[in-house]
Design an enzyme around this catalytic site. Structure first.
Site, mmCIF file in Angstrom:
data_model
loop_
_atom_site.group_PDB
_atom_site.id
_atom_site.type_symbol
_atom_site.label_atom_id
_atom_site.label_comp_id
_atom_site.label_asym_id
_atom_site.label_seq_id
_atom_site.Cartn_x
_atom_site.Cartn_y
_atom_site.Cartn_z
ATOM 1 N N VAL A 103 0.843 -1.209 0.000
ATOM 2 C CA VAL A 103 0.000 0.000 0.000
ATOM 3 C C VAL A 103 0.876 1.255 0.000
ATOM 4 O O VAL A 103 0.584 2.249 -0.671
ATOM 5 C CB VAL A 103 -0.975 -0.010 1.204
ATOM 6 C CG1 VAL A 103 -1.699 1.322 1.334
ATOM 7 C CG2 VAL A 103 -1.984 -1.136 1.034
ATOM 8 N N ALA A 104 1.992 1.200 0.726
ATOM 9 C CA ALA A 104 2.920 2.346 0.775
ATOM 10 C C ALA A 104 3.532 2.627 -0.594
ATOM 11 O O ALA A 104 3.881 3.762 -0.914
ATOM 12 C CB ALA A 104 4.027 2.077 1.792
ATOM 13 N N ASP B 267 -9.465 22.361 -41.955
ATOM 14 C CA ASP B 267 -10.399 22.681 -43.029
ATOM 15 C C ASP B 267 -10.028 24.062 -43.565
ATOM 16 O O ASP B 267 -9.548 24.910 -42.807
ATOM 17 C CB ASP B 267 -11.821 22.701 -42.455
ATOM 18 C CG ASP B 267 -12.867 22.971 -43.507
ATOM 19 O OD1 ASP B 267 -12.775 22.372 -44.582
ATOM 20 O OD2 ASP B 267 -13.763 23.787 -43.250
ATOM 21 N N ASN C 171 1.315 10.499 2.083
ATOM 22 C CA ASN C 171 0.879 10.250 0.704
ATOM 23 C C ASN C 171 -0.267 11.162 0.277
ATOM 24 O O ASN C 171 -0.328 11.609 -0.868
ATOM 25 C CB ASN C 171 0.439 8.789 0.537
ATOM 26 C CG ASN C 171 1.622 7.850 0.412
ATOM 27 O OD1 ASN C 171 2.777 8.278 0.514
ATOM 28 N ND2 ASN C 171 1.360 6.579 0.200
ATOM 29 N N ASP D 92 2.466 15.054 0.406
ATOM 30 C CA ASP D 92 2.877 14.931 -1.005
ATOM 31 C C ASP D 92 1.934 15.657 -1.951
ATOM 32 O O ASP D 92 2.364 16.224 -2.958
ATOM 33 C CB ASP D 92 2.875 13.446 -1.428
ATOM 34 C CG ASP D 92 4.012 12.681 -0.812
ATOM 35 O OD1 ASP D 92 4.811 13.303 -0.112
ATOM 36 O OD2 ASP D 92 4.092 11.464 -1.032
ATOM 37 N N ASP E 12 -15.351 23.361 -39.091
ATOM 38 C CA ASP E 12 -16.561 24.013 -38.590
ATOM 39 C C ASP E 12 -17.841 23.474 -39.204
ATOM 40 O O ASP E 12 -18.911 23.689 -38.673
ATOM 41 C CB ASP E 12 -16.486 25.536 -38.805
ATOM 42 C CG ASP E 12 -16.226 25.918 -40.258
ATOM 43 O OD1 ASP E 12 -16.160 25.000 -41.107
ATOM 44 O OD2 ASP E 12 -16.096 27.116 -40.544
ATOM 45 N N GLU F 152 -1.484 7.016 -3.451
ATOM 46 C CA GLU F 152 -2.961 7.035 -3.458
ATOM 47 C C GLU F 152 -3.543 8.304 -4.069
ATOM 48 O O GLU F 152 -4.632 8.289 -4.638
ATOM 49 C CB GLU F 152 -3.495 6.857 -2.022
ATOM 50 C CG GLU F 152 -3.367 5.467 -1.464
ATOM 51 C CD GLU F 152 -1.992 5.192 -0.853
ATOM 52 O OE1 GLU F 152 -1.790 4.082 -0.363
ATOM 53 O OE2 GLU F 152 -1.123 6.093 -0.880
ATOM 54 N N ILE G 152 2.087 2.529 -3.413
ATOM 55 C CA ILE G 152 1.115 3.142 -4.345
ATOM 56 C C ILE G 152 0.826 4.580 -3.942
ATOM 57 O O ILE G 152 0.375 4.826 -2.823
ATOM 58 C CB ILE G 152 -0.193 2.314 -4.371
ATOM 59 C CG1 ILE G 152 0.094 0.894 -4.868
ATOM 60 C CG2 ILE G 152 -1.250 2.991 -5.239
ATOM 61 C CD1 ILE G 152 -0.980 -0.108 -4.546
ATOM 62 N N ASP H 81 -17.134 18.155 -41.491
ATOM 63 C CA ASP H 81 -15.912 17.947 -40.696
ATOM 64 C C ASP H 81 -16.142 17.030 -39.496
ATOM 65 O O ASP H 81 -15.187 16.521 -38.918
ATOM 66 C CB ASP H 81 -15.389 19.294 -40.166
ATOM 67 C CG ASP H 81 -15.001 20.239 -41.286
ATOM 68 O OD1 ASP H 81 -14.456 19.754 -42.281
ATOM 69 O OD2 ASP H 81 -15.259 21.444 -41.171
#
Length: 890
Positions: free
Chosen positions: A279-280, A326, A707, A711, A613, A284, A282, A617
């Protein structure tokens, strides 16, 4: 293939008499058989479906797995926080996409509500949804075409088809024409009228040959309905990152189990430790941070007149290396403009400025006749009627020869309308003591009915030399892709019948007109080229006209770089794909060709942006990596199919948006590398402590706090970094390029390793202050362990906050970038420190996170430790700058 059959053959096939039309009974029967004349769209996605779509992402799967595991090991608070992050990410995505996919709805709105048909021998006005194949439809000026028709009668009929073909000028229709070539482009099928186009002049009748989804516009609706949910480069990179993180998490668990078996430790306890470590590993907050950065990017782009409908499209712009544009209305102004006029020995360019101009005698007569012989109007900057005639009236305004004044002074009393056979139009107006005929049209036809010429105010015989002179100028103008119109006159004593108007005329001169390029586009194209982006013109217009505009704008150098739709059809898909890079201009193309062109470019690994436009297109806008619609002139259909809308219709905005897209990708990459460096630091800290049977330096709640809070604030601030000023001097990045390319992975490993090592060192010093040593059999007491964990907790958080400053640029130092140029980042660092201080100082928070206040000496130590990863990274940059300089010189 109705355009290749005669009127009678088509009427026979539909079993209808054009004089009486269908009976009401037959019309009802056919309505049941073919269904209503209404475009169908696939069911709209519900809010729930949009929400669930946001979860189809590898990174989200990894986070959900982490949430399940944290519930399994009893960390319910962690699980709730992770789920909240996932939900936040989904909500941000749904909010941005909720208004998307409106293309088919707009197509349905474009179809006309009422139509004139002949049924039971009478002309009736009915709802256009009730029109059926075989119906005889009556057209006149100002009426929309309700279905695809094979014309059976036409009288000077002109239909404005620019939304479908891209041509600025209405098409002349001729019911008697038959086209044998099955590959005849839509714009050349002059015996057909198409659903949702507009009759601007004359009248006509046609038999309905296709309704609803079988029409040309229905084919476009079908293309728009096809799912084309290709992943953007960013989504691919995040998906790749999710897989890598998933494999790392599994790998960590396997390694921990191997260590447990070797060290003969409790397997269940080690399983729980392994899960905590996984888990650490990743980050989150990553999914939510990327969504927030993209959403902030969308807000910033709206300030430069670019509305982005789907979040990932912001970043895709940064990878674009081909802009397919175009021509009509995008590169050009979509209004015919007279740019040259000629009387004998006097060729003049018409300035584009609004200043009033002076005309000599011959020029005055030329402009006066052209204005008087026009039916269009132009007031307050708005024109109505044929675009060619609007251009003539605008020319008159420039020379103070306004239509209102001329019509008042020289009242029209008779006329001979334009028709496609004569290619002429004449009017009879009052002139001083008599009357004057004014005739405009094709120069060849005018010369054949003229006997004299106006030269320097004098009427002289029209000699072969003078004819050759007019034809030479006409040829020169045509070669420059100008539409040429001649004008002549004659004076008469009394009113004459229309049949006598076009005889013995006095030719005055001619004018050349074109739909001119937008003034600002040329500079934007040069800027795009410098940024390694290739501009491509795609148009339904004629080849010569397209190439002339392309050469003027710097898109193409010669006619060999152009190809028509008919020529594309002669090539197999493989041949076309192999030759695609030889072309810069694609002319006379259909909607299907546009999609084929976009696909061929994409097959070579290009990231393609398509601008446009018109309705024509829309399919290519959908298939391109980035579809860009015009906000002012763009149809709702084009806007619905696009990823981005330009509110100012300015090609320059695309280049600005690409610059913004490049910076946004760079910012996301900075945030990703920063978060992964931080998480690597956490993993190294815990992994080494497990490997050597030390106490764990960080608790799960402390890791989650760092996390998601410590962070995340700098990561979001990095996501709104002002960006590199030199970003448009570089080539577009390779869309397959990993987040870890160009040394980014190495820097993340070095940064993460340093953060992890100094976090462990802080833990070591924290324990040694209380008389304990790591690696000994004596286990530290709870107070010593809490104090040491506090030191490692603060070092981990502070080193990550400082390290974020170094992430802003790969080679430039903090001082070169400017320490205070990203005030959000400075603010995030200050807030991060305040929160960290609060966590260890406020008693109830300190208890929740199992931390203790530090002494002043230890604060000094943790700050020094925290600065070392930043300092080492800045020293590495010095060597990278030297290497970069040597590469440039060599």
């Amino acid at each position: 293939m109705w355009f290749s059959k005669s009127q009678n053959d088509v009427l026979k096939e539909f079993n209808v008499n054009h004089l009486t039309g269908l009976s009401s009974q037959e019309a009802t029967s056919r309505l049941e058989k073919y269904g209503p004349n209404k475009l169908k769209g696939k069911p709209k996605k519900s809010l729930l479906a949009l929400l669930l779509a946001q979860f189809q992402d590898m990174l989200i799967y990894v986070l959900l797995a982490a949430a399940v595991i944290t519930v399994f090991i009893g960390e319910y608070v962690d699980a709730i926080i992770i789920l909240l992050v996932v939900i936040l990410n989904a909500v941000i995505g749904v909010v941005q996409e909720a208004k998307a996919e409106k293309a088919v709805e707009a197509l349905q709105q474009m179809t006309t509500p009422r139509s004139l048909v002949r049924r039971d021998g009478e002309i009736k006005e009915i709802n256009s949804e009730e029109v059926v194949p075989g119906d005889i439809v009556i057209l006149d000026a100002g009426r929309y075409v309700p279905a695809d028709l094979r014309l059976i009668e036409s009288a000077n009929l002109q239909i404005e088809e620019s939304a479908l073909t891209g041509e600025s000028v209405p098409s002349d229709k001729d019911a008697t024409s038959i086209y044998e070539d099955p590959k005849t482009p839509i714009g050349d099928k002059n015996n057909m009228a198409f659903m949702s186009t507009l009759a601007t002049y004359g009248r006509g009748e046609g038999v309905v040959v296709a309704t609803a989804m079988d029409t040309e516009i229905g084919k476009i609706a079908k293309i728009l309905d096809e799912d084309n949910n290709e992943m953007t480069p960013l989504q691919k990179r995040l998906d790749e990152l999710g897989r890598i993180l998933g494999f790392i998490a599994i790998g960590i668990c396997v390694v921990i189990f191997v260590i447990a078996i070797i060290q003969k430790r409790d397997l269940f306890e080690m399983f729980l430790t392994a899960i905590s470590l996984a888990v650490a590993a990743i980050p989150e907050g990553l999914a939510a941070i990327v969504a927030i950065v993209l959403a902030l990017g969308v807000t910033r782009m709206s300030k430069i007149n670019a509305i982005v409908k789907k979040l990932p499209a912001v970043e895709t712009l940064g990878s674009v290396n081909i802009i397919c544009s175009d021509k009509t209305g995008t590169l050009t102004q979509n209004k015919m403009t007279v740019v040259k006029h000629y009387t004998i020995n006097n060729l003049k360019n018409v300035p584009t400025t609004d200043t009033k101009l002076q005309a000599n005698t011959d020029e005055t007569e030329l402009i006066k006749s052209l204005v008087l012989c026009s039916d269009a109007t132009y007031e307050n900057g708005q024109g109505t009627g044929d675009p060619t005639e609007v251009a003539l009236i605008v020319l008159g305004d420039k020379y103070n020869l306004t239509k209102t004044n001329l019509n008042t002074q020289f009242k029209r009393i008779s006329e001979k309308p334009f028709d496609s056979d004569r290619k002429l139009m004449s009017t009879l107006n009052v002139e001083s003591n008599g009357y004057r005929v004014h005739t405009k049209g094709a120069i060849d036809n005018l010369l054949s009915i003229s006997t004299k010429a106006l030269v320097n105010g004098q009427i002289v015989p029209l000699t072969n030399e003078l004819k050759a002179d007019y034809l030479k100028i006409t040829e020169d103008m045509s070669d420059a892709a100008l539409r040429v119109l001649g004008v002549a006159y004659k004076d008469v004593d009394s009113p004459i019948v229309p049949e006598e108007m076009e005889q013995d005329l006095i030719i005055i001169g001619l004018v050349g007109m074109i739909d001119p390029p937008r003034l600002e586009v040329k500079d934007s194209i040069n800027e795009a080229k410098l940024a390694g982006i290739r501009p491509i013109m795609i148009t339904g217009d004629h080849k010569n006209t397209a190439v002339a505009i392309a050469k003027e704008l710097g898109i193409a150098e010669n006619i060999n770089q152009s190809i028509t739709g008919a020529e594309i059809d002669e090539l197999t898909d493989e041949e076309f794909s192999n030759k695609i890079n030889d072309y810069r201009v694609f002319a006379r193309v259909s909607p299907e060709h546009k999609v084929k062109i976009v696909r061929a470019f994409k097959a070579h690994g290009n990231i393609v942006s398509m601008t446009g436009d018109g309705v024509n297109d829309a399919p290519s806008l959908k298939y391109a990596d980035i579809g860009v619609a015009m906000g002012i002139t763009g149809t709702d259909v084009a806007k619905g199919a696009s990823d981005m809308i330009l509110t100012d219709d300015n090609f320059t905005t695309i280049v600005n948006a690409i610059e913004e897209g490049r910076n946004i990708y760079n910012n996301i990459k900075k945030a990703v590398i920063f978060l992964l460096s931080c998480n690597l630091g956490e993993v190294i800290t815990i992994f080494i402590s497990i490997l050597f049977s030390w106490p764990i330096p960080l608790l799960p709640t402390q890791i989650l706090w760092i996390n998601l809070i410590t962070d995340s604030l700098p990561a979001i601030a990095l996501g709104v970094d002002p960006g590199d000023k030199d970003v448009m001097k570089k080539k577009p990045r390779n869309p397959k390029e990993s987040f870890f390319a160009k040394g980014a992975g190495f820097r993340a490993i070095v940064g993460g390793s340093l953060i992890g090592i100094f976090t462990l060192l802080a833990f070591y010093f924290g324990l040694s202050e209380h008389g304990y040593q790591l690696g000994t059999s004596t286990l530290p007491d709870e107070a010593a362990l809490t104090y040491a964990r506090t030191m490692s907790f603060v070092v981990l958080a502070a080193s990550q906050l400082f390290y974020s400053l170094s992430i802003r640029h790969t080679t430039k130092s903090i001082l070169q970038v400017g320490l205070f140029t990203n005030k959000f980042l400075i603010g995030a660092i200050i807030i991060g420190f305040i929160l960290q201080l609060g966590v260890i100082s406020i008693p109830f928070l300190a208890g929740a996170f199992n931390v203790h206040n530090l002494s002043l000496r230890d604060w000094g130590m943790v700050i020094v430790f925290a600065l070392i990863p930043l300092i080492v990274n800045e020293i590495m940059k010095i060597f990278m700058r030297i290497a970069e300089k040597n590469d440039t010189e060599s």
